[in-house]
Scaffold this motif. Structure first.
Motif, PDB file in Angstrom:
ATOM      1  N   LYS A  24       0.825  -1.223   0.000  1.00  0.00           N
ATOM      2  CA  LYS A  24       0.000   0.000   0.000  1.00  0.00           C
ATOM      3  C   LYS A  24       0.861   1.277   0.000  1.00  0.00           C
ATOM      4  O   LYS A  24       0.780   2.113   0.921  1.00  0.00           O
ATOM      5  CB  LYS A  24      -0.960   0.002   1.188  1.00  0.00           C
ATOM      6  CG  LYS A  24      -2.030  -1.080   1.100  1.00  0.00           C
ATOM      7  CD  LYS A  24      -2.964  -1.040   2.273  1.00  0.00           C
ATOM      8  CE  LYS A  24      -4.165  -1.941   2.079  1.00  0.00           C
ATOM      9  NZ  LYS A  24      -3.852  -3.329   1.672  1.00  0.00           N
ATOM     10  N   ASP A  40      -5.331   2.918  -3.008  1.00  0.00           N
ATOM     11  CA  ASP A  40      -4.572   3.424  -1.863  1.00  0.00           C
ATOM     12  C   ASP A  40      -3.431   4.358  -2.253  1.00  0.00           C
ATOM     13  O   ASP A  40      -2.839   5.004  -1.390  1.00  0.00           O
ATOM     14  CB  ASP A  40      -3.978   2.248  -1.068  1.00  0.00           C
ATOM     15  CG  ASP A  40      -5.057   1.382  -0.423  1.00  0.00           C
ATOM     16  OD1 ASP A  40      -5.926   1.966   0.249  1.00  0.00           O
ATOM     17  OD2 ASP A  40      -5.026   0.163  -0.621  1.00  0.00           O
ATOM     18  N   SER A  41      -3.092   4.412  -3.546  1.00  0.00           N
ATOM     19  CA  SER A  41      -1.868   5.107  -3.973  1.00  0.00           C
ATOM     20  C   SER A  41      -2.137   6.194  -5.002  1.00  0.00           C
ATOM     21  O   SER A  41      -3.016   6.055  -5.861  1.00  0.00           O
ATOM     22  CB  SER A  41      -0.888   4.099  -4.592  1.00  0.00           C
ATOM     23  OG  SER A  41      -0.708   2.963  -3.772  1.00  0.00           O
TER      24      SER A  41
END
Length: 334
Positions: free
Chosen positions: A124, A154-155
């Protein structure tokens, strides 16, 4: 010395454009700090088919990479980068005490999408860095795989498109629906102005605000701003240069394949990475240097038996191939 080591353009700006830039620079006030890049953003908007509020301009793409890292990554945060990679990314990550997660390219120096997705889901990372075309290997991100990458919520995802003009492929059209996507480009390569230091990013207005707050004020000097205005208004030369470089790239790839001790890798950039199978790449590098030709060599374990050659002019490329063949012929005698 023939410089084929830094992926610079083999073509100088047309003299008429240089004269126009110098003439116009005499009309501005040098005592004043650079004006805001409003007109430059509008011209980049026209060139990139993007909205001006989704553009940030920087003193070369290196400054913008640093600004992105400063804006989106705090000490100890994770950044996922390919291995091998353009060295500025791990260098800045190390300076900022970030945790580097590497996703290796496969044996043919192509993206291993399964490994990338697996590590991104496990680690993550705050930022995923991808280069398309990849430097120094020349591969691109397959579009079908890109949809899987975009699903990694998440990125933030940074796509370095420094060599976009030589591939003709961009992920810019995904920006509207993906607020965590950032596109990075440069004027150094296709526009033939590496010495003027100018790059830009494309992203959401929110991303642009963070990036601009993470870089120093007045970082793009008045001369460069002035030059960009003229060059973006008179950019027909760029297409001519790019088409010639692409034509020479294909000829160079074919010529390299004919040399038995070499394996060139397909490239969508203005360069070609090639593997040397039977000789020490450092010896080949030094012998070519003695013959007046600079190539790019590497310290990375994955690239120790590889060299990279920038696509030069037709004359430079012919000289490179001639000298390279002679180097291998000399090796055979000993």
């Amino acid at each position: 010395m023939i410089k084929l080591d830094k992926n610079e353009s083999p073509f100088e700006l047309p003299k008429i454009l240089k004269k126009e830039i110098l003439k116009s620079f005499l009309k501005i006030e040098w005592r004043r700090y650079p004006k805001e890049e409003v007109e430059v953003k509008e011209l980049i908007s026209d060139y990139s088919k993007s909205e001006p509020e989704g553009i940030a301009v920087g003193n070369g793409s290196n400054e913008l990479i640093q600004a992105i890292f400063l804006g989106f990554l705090k000490k100890g945060k994770k950044v996922l980068i390919p291995e091998p990679c353009f060295p500025i990314y791990p260098w800045i990550a190390s300076l900022l005490n970030l945790k580097i997660i590497q996703t290796p390219l496969d044996s043919e120096f192509r993206y291993d999408i399964d490994d990338l997705i697996k590590k991104a889901k496990k680690e993550k990372p705050s930022l995923i860095v991808l280069l398309s075309p990849h430097n120094p290997c020349g591969c691109e991100i397959p579009e079908d795989a890109f949809f899987k990458i975009l699903a990694l919520k998440d990125s933030h995802i940074l796509i370095d498109e420094a060599y976009y003009e030589f591939s003709g492929k961009s992920f810019k059209d995904f920006l509207g629906n993906h607020k965590k996507l950032i596109i990075l480009r440069t004027f150094s390569k296709a526009f033939s102005i590496a010495g003027l230091r100018a790059g830009y990013i494309l992203g959401s207005p929110e991303i642009i605000k963070i990036v601009e707050n993470s870089k120093p004020p007045f970082s793009v000097n008045s001369f460069t701003i002035n030059a960009l205005k003229l060059l973006l208004k008179n950019r027909d030369y760029v297409k001519k240069f790019v088409e010639k470089i692409k034509e020479e790239r294909e000829k160079l790839f074919t010529d390299l394949r004919k040399i038995g001790s070499i394996k060139p890798f397909p490239s969508s950039g203005n360069f070609i990475l090639f593997k040397i199978n039977k000789e020490d790449s450092s010896k080949v590098y030094e012998e070519m240097k003695k013959r007046g030709i600079l190539l790019r060599n590497f310290d990375s374990p994955r690239l120790r038996d590889c060299l990279r050659v920038t696509v030069g002019s037709e004359k430079e490329n012919k000289k490179f191939i001639k000298e390279l063949k002679e180097v291998f012929n000399e090796f055979k005698k000993h």
